[in-house]
Design a protein around this motif. Structure first.
Motif, PDB file in Angstrom:
ATOM      1  N   GLY A 277       0.813  -1.209   0.000  1.00 57.31           N
ATOM      2  CA  GLY A 277       0.000   0.000   0.000  1.00 57.31           C
ATOM      3  C   GLY A 277       0.844   1.255   0.000  1.00 57.31           C
ATOM      4  O   GLY A 277       0.563   2.215  -0.731  1.00 57.31           O
ATOM      5  N   ALA A 278       1.908   1.279   0.808  1.00 63.66           N
ATOM      6  CA  ALA A 278       2.773   2.454   0.894  1.00 63.66           C
ATOM      7  C   ALA A 278       3.452   2.734  -0.450  1.00 63.66           C
ATOM      8  O   ALA A 278       3.465   3.881  -0.924  1.00 63.66           O
ATOM      9  CB  ALA A 278       3.824   2.247   1.982  1.00 63.66           C
ATOM     10  N   ALA A 279       4.010   1.700  -1.062  1.00 62.79           N
ATOM     11  CA  ALA A 279       4.678   1.882  -2.352  1.00 62.79           C
ATOM     12  C   ALA A 279       3.694   2.304  -3.435  1.00 62.79           C
ATOM     13  O   ALA A 279       4.003   3.142  -4.285  1.00 62.79           O
ATOM     14  CB  ALA A 279       5.392   0.593  -2.754  1.00 62.79           C
ATOM     15  N   THR A 280       2.489   1.734  -3.389  1.00 69.34           N
ATOM     16  CA  THR A 280       1.477   2.056  -4.397  1.00 69.34           C
ATOM     17  C   THR A 280       1.001   3.496  -4.272  1.00 69.34           C
ATOM     18  O   THR A 280       0.736   4.172  -5.277  1.00 69.34           O
ATOM     19  CB  THR A 280       0.289   1.087  -4.289  1.00 69.34           C
ATOM     20  OG1 THR A 280       0.763  -0.252  -4.428  1.00 69.34           O
ATOM     21  CG2 THR A 280      -0.744   1.358  -5.378  1.00 69.34           C
ATOM     22  N   LEU A 281       0.881   4.001  -3.043  1.00 70.13           N
ATOM     23  CA  LEU A 281       0.486   5.399  -2.852  1.00 70.13           C
ATOM     24  C   LEU A 281       1.456   6.342  -3.560  1.00 70.13           C
ATOM     25  O   LEU A 281       1.050   7.262  -4.270  1.00 70.13           O
ATOM     26  CB  LEU A 281       0.446   5.733  -1.356  1.00 70.13           C
ATOM     27  CG  LEU A 281      -0.760   5.226  -0.563  1.00 70.13           C
ATOM     28  CD1 LEU A 281      -0.532   5.444   0.926  1.00 70.13           C
ATOM     29  CD2 LEU A 281      -2.037   5.925  -1.015  1.00 70.13           C
TER      30      LEU A 281
ATOM     31  N   ASN B  17       0.114   8.098  -6.913  1.00 69.12           N
ATOM     32  CA  ASN B  17      -0.134   9.523  -6.686  1.00 69.12           C
ATOM     33  C   ASN B  17       0.975  10.402  -7.231  1.00 69.12           C
ATOM     34  O   ASN B  17       0.789  11.615  -7.413  1.00 69.12           O
ATOM     35  CB  ASN B  17      -0.309   9.808  -5.191  1.00 69.12           C
ATOM     36  CG  ASN B  17      -1.573   9.183  -4.630  1.00 69.12           C
ATOM     37  OD1 ASN B  17      -2.471   8.805  -5.370  1.00 69.12           O
ATOM     38  ND2 ASN B  17      -1.640   9.066  -3.308  1.00 69.12           N
ATOM     39  N   GLY B  18       2.146   9.813  -7.477  1.00 62.50           N
ATOM     40  CA  GLY B  18       3.272  10.594  -7.972  1.00 62.50           C
ATOM     41  C   GLY B  18       3.791  11.582  -6.942  1.00 62.50           C
ATOM     42  O   GLY B  18       4.376  12.608  -7.290  1.00 62.50           O
ATOM     43  N   THR B  19       3.585  11.288  -5.676  1.00 63.55           N
ATOM     44  CA  THR B  19       3.985  12.195  -4.606  1.00 63.55           C
ATOM     45  C   THR B  19       5.315  11.770  -4.000  1.00 63.55           C
ATOM     46  O   THR B  19       5.755  10.630  -4.163  1.00 63.55           O
ATOM     47  CB  THR B  19       2.926  12.200  -3.493  1.00 63.55           C
ATOM     48  OG1 THR B  19       2.634  10.847  -3.108  1.00 63.55           O
ATOM     49  CG2 THR B  19       1.637  12.874  -3.953  1.00 63.55           C
ATOM     50  N   HIS B  20       5.933  12.699  -3.279  1.00 54.91           N
ATOM     51  CA  HIS B  20       7.138  12.363  -2.517  1.00 54.91           C
ATOM     52  C   HIS B  20       6.697  11.572  -1.282  1.00 54.91           C
ATOM     53  O   HIS B  20       5.622  11.822  -0.723  1.00 54.91           O
ATOM     54  CB  HIS B  20       7.843  13.656  -2.089  1.00 54.91           C
ATOM     55  CG  HIS B  20       9.203  13.429  -1.515  1.00 54.91           C
ATOM     56  ND1 HIS B  20       9.396  13.048  -0.203  1.00 54.91           N
ATOM     57  CD2 HIS B  20      10.439  13.513  -2.080  1.00 54.91           C
ATOM     58  CE1 HIS B  20      10.699  12.911   0.019  1.00 54.91           C
ATOM     59  NE2 HIS B  20      11.350  13.195  -1.098  1.00 54.91           N
ATOM     60  N   PRO B  21       7.518  10.609  -0.831  1.00 58.51           N
ATOM     61  CA  PRO B  21       7.128   9.835   0.350  1.00 58.51           C
ATOM     62  C   PRO B  21       6.736  10.688   1.549  1.00 58.51           C
ATOM     63  O   PRO B  21       5.808  10.328   2.297  1.00 58.51           O
ATOM     64  CB  PRO B  21       8.393   9.010   0.648  1.00 58.51           C
ATOM     65  CG  PRO B  21       9.027   8.825  -0.691  1.00 58.51           C
ATOM     66  CD  PRO B  21       8.754  10.092  -1.444  1.00 58.51           C
ATOM     67  N   GLU B  22       7.398  11.822   1.745  1.00 60.38           N
ATOM     68  CA  GLU B  22       7.083  12.653   2.907  1.00 60.38           C
ATOM     69  C   GLU B  22       5.650  13.201   2.857  1.00 60.38           C
ATOM     70  O   GLU B  22       5.036  13.430   3.899  1.00 60.38           O
ATOM     71  CB  GLU B  22       8.078  13.802   3.041  1.00 60.38           C
ATOM     72  CG  GLU B  22       9.435  13.391   3.580  1.00 60.38           C
ATOM     73  CD  GLU B  22       9.378  12.784   4.978  1.00 60.38           C
ATOM     74  OE1 GLU B  22       8.535  13.216   5.793  1.00 60.38           O
ATOM     75  OE2 GLU B  22      10.190  11.874   5.254  1.00 60.38           O
ATOM     76  N   ARG B  23       5.128  13.412   1.659  1.00 64.76           N
ATOM     77  CA  ARG B  23       3.733  13.868   1.537  1.00 64.76           C
ATOM     78  C   ARG B  23       2.781  12.818   2.084  1.00 64.76           C
ATOM     79  O   ARG B  23       1.790  13.144   2.760  1.00 64.76           O
ATOM     80  CB  ARG B  23       3.404  14.159   0.063  1.00 64.76           C
ATOM     81  CG  ARG B  23       4.052  15.397  -0.518  1.00 64.76           C
ATOM     82  CD  ARG B  23       3.401  16.677  -0.010  1.00 64.76           C
ATOM     83  NE  ARG B  23       1.974  16.733  -0.325  1.00 64.76           N
ATOM     84  CZ  ARG B  23       1.485  17.150  -1.499  1.00 64.76           C
ATOM     85  NH1 ARG B  23       2.306  17.523  -2.475  1.00 64.76           N
ATOM     86  NH2 ARG B  23       0.178  17.183  -1.703  1.00 64.76           N
ATOM     87  N   GLU B  24       3.053  11.554   1.773  1.00 62.83           N
ATOM     88  CA  GLU B  24       2.200  10.470   2.256  1.00 62.83           C
ATOM     89  C   GLU B  24       2.418  10.235   3.748  1.00 62.83           C
ATOM     90  O   GLU B  24       1.478   9.872   4.470  1.00 62.83           O
ATOM     91  CB  GLU B  24       2.467   9.190   1.457  1.00 62.83           C
ATOM     92  CG  GLU B  24       2.228   9.312  -0.052  1.00 62.83           C
ATOM     93  CD  GLU B  24       0.807   9.708  -0.402  1.00 62.83           C
ATOM     94  OE1 GLU B  24      -0.118   9.426   0.387  1.00 62.83           O
ATOM     95  OE2 GLU B  24       0.615  10.312  -1.483  1.00 62.83           O
ATOM     96  N   ILE B  25       3.633  10.445   4.215  1.00 63.63           N
ATOM     97  CA  ILE B  25       3.916  10.323   5.655  1.00 63.63           C
ATOM     98  C   ILE B  25       3.113  11.356   6.431  1.00 63.63           C
ATOM     99  O   ILE B  25       2.529  11.058   7.485  1.00 63.63           O
ATOM    100  CB  ILE B  25       5.429  10.486   5.917  1.00 63.63           C
ATOM    101  CG1 ILE B  25       6.180   9.251   5.410  1.00 63.63           C
ATOM    102  CG2 ILE B  25       5.697  10.701   7.407  1.00 63.63           C
ATOM    103  CD1 ILE B  25       7.692   9.383   5.457  1.00 63.63           C
ATOM    104  N   ASP B  26       3.053  12.587   5.908  1.00 63.68           N
ATOM    105  CA  ASP B  26       2.314  13.656   6.602  1.00 63.68           C
ATOM    106  C   ASP B  26       0.847  13.307   6.815  1.00 63.68           C
ATOM    107  O   ASP B  26       0.226  13.747   7.797  1.00 63.68           O
ATOM    108  CB  ASP B  26       2.406  14.967   5.799  1.00 63.68           C
ATOM    109  CG  ASP B  26       3.777  15.621   5.902  1.00 63.68           C
ATOM    110  OD1 ASP B  26       4.546  15.240   6.798  1.00 63.68           O
ATOM    111  OD2 ASP B  26       4.076  16.498   5.059  1.00 63.68           O
ATOM    112  N   LYS B  27       0.294  12.492   5.915  1.00 58.72           N
ATOM    113  CA  LYS B  27      -1.127  12.160   6.004  1.00 58.72           C
ATOM    114  C   LYS B  27      -1.441  11.228   7.179  1.00 58.72           C
ATOM    115  O   LYS B  27      -2.597  11.104   7.569  1.00 58.72           O
ATOM    116  CB  LYS B  27      -1.595  11.510   4.688  1.00 58.72           C
ATOM    117  CG  LYS B  27      -1.552  12.454   3.487  1.00 58.72           C
ATOM    118  CD  LYS B  27      -1.928  11.717   2.198  1.00 58.72           C
ATOM    119  CE  LYS B  27      -1.818  12.631   0.988  1.00 58.72           C
ATOM    120  NZ  LYS B  27      -2.136  11.909  -0.281  1.00 58.72           N
ATOM    121  N   VAL B  28      -0.413  10.550   7.693  1.00 58.90           N
ATOM    122  CA  VAL B  28      -0.669   9.613   8.795  1.00 58.90           C
ATOM    123  C   VAL B  28       0.050  10.012  10.088  1.00 58.90           C
ATOM    124  O   VAL B  28       0.087   9.235  11.037  1.00 58.90           O
ATOM    125  CB  VAL B  28      -0.274   8.163   8.411  1.00 58.90           C
ATOM    126  CG1 VAL B  28      -1.191   7.631   7.339  1.00 58.90           C
ATOM    127  CG2 VAL B  28       1.182   8.080   7.961  1.00 58.90           C
TER     128      VAL B  28
END
Length: 264
Positions: free
Chosen positions: A207-211, A215-226
């Motif tokens: 799930g993390a890799a797929t996000l 989404n084409g986002t930087h990992p830190e953007r997805e980290i901020d969401k959680v």
């Protein structure tokens, strides 16, 4: 013009064969697998309905694309065996780690050469394959991309980055799996049975890799969401960083890179 011979039917060779045989860019009847192992050949013949042979010389006649999937120590022997039988219009695709295009051209100077670096995700058609070639292969490079797109995703890079691509893309499989193992161990310590911890950790990793991929986002953007203020996620992240997580990973990657540059 699309006939392909793959020399070497180990795990990587089998994965490439599987992708090509299942694709619509080439007919299975135009694919030949070459290996000294009768067992390996029988396995791919039964599964993929392609041609097989133990005779390299016969198998490269009238073939446009020759994919070298042999071990580094076997490459010189294979090149010496085929060099006088090649025609100048045949293109060699090498998956061999640590051997440059120039080094291959020292043995076969009249043939165009492409270097590719897939990873073991190829067995599930999830490879990250980096491709490098000289300017003289520009016209043919599109078909090379199409071939390796059948086993995952491709990226054209400069040849000087092929060693780095091996570390990040191929050795990287092991690096991510080691982190995954640690996550599973943490899950067990919290109270899950091993198989339960593995199911949760593996699916979370996917799930993390797929996000990031979708989404084409930087990992830190997805980290901020959680990560909520004063929450458990930021507490865990900060402790990992205090213990040197990012620094250790970068140092490990660079140690691997320094090592690969000494291997021949």
């Amino acid at each position: 013009m699309k006939k392909v011979t793959i020399i070497g039917v180990g795990n990587l060779g089998k994965s490439i064969l599987s992708g090509l045989a299942a694709s619509d860019i080439i007919d299975a009847s135009d694919i030949t697998a070459v290996d000294k192992s009768k067992y390996n050949l029988k396995e791919v013949e039964e599964k993929l309905n392609i041609s097989i042979s133990q005779d390299i010389i016969t198998s490269i006649k009238g073939v446009k694309w020759i994919i070298l999937c042999v071990q580094p120590r076997q490459l010189d022997l294979v090149l010496e065996e085929i060099k006088d039988k090649l025609t100048s219009d045949q293109i060699l695709i090498s998956t061999v780690t640590g051997t440059s295009i120039a080094e291959i051209n020292e043995v076969v100077p009249d043939n165009k050469v492409v270097r590719v670096m897939p990873n073991t995700g190829a067995s599930k058609k999830l490879s990250m394959t980096c491709i490098a070639a000289n300017e003289d292969v520009k016209e043919e490079l599109k078909f090379v991309e199409e071939m390796f797109d059948t086993i995952g995703r491709t990226l054209i890079i400069e040849e000087r980055l092929m060693q780095a691509a091996t570390v990040l893309g191929a050795s990287g499989i092991a690096f991510f799996l080691r982190f995954l193992r640690a996550m599973i161990q943490g899950g067990i310590q919290m109270g899950f049975h091993p198989h339960e911890a593995q199911i949760i950790a593996v699916q979370t990793a996917i799930g993390a890799a797929t996000l990031v991929a979708k989404n084409g986002t930087h990992p830190e953007r997805e980290i901020d969401k959680v990560t909520t203020p004063q929450g458990c996620t930021i507490e865990g992240l900060n402790e990992m960083e205090h213990q040197g997580l990012s620094s250790s990973v970068i140092k490990g990657v660079m140690a691997s890179y320094e090592k690969i540059n000494t291997i021949k």
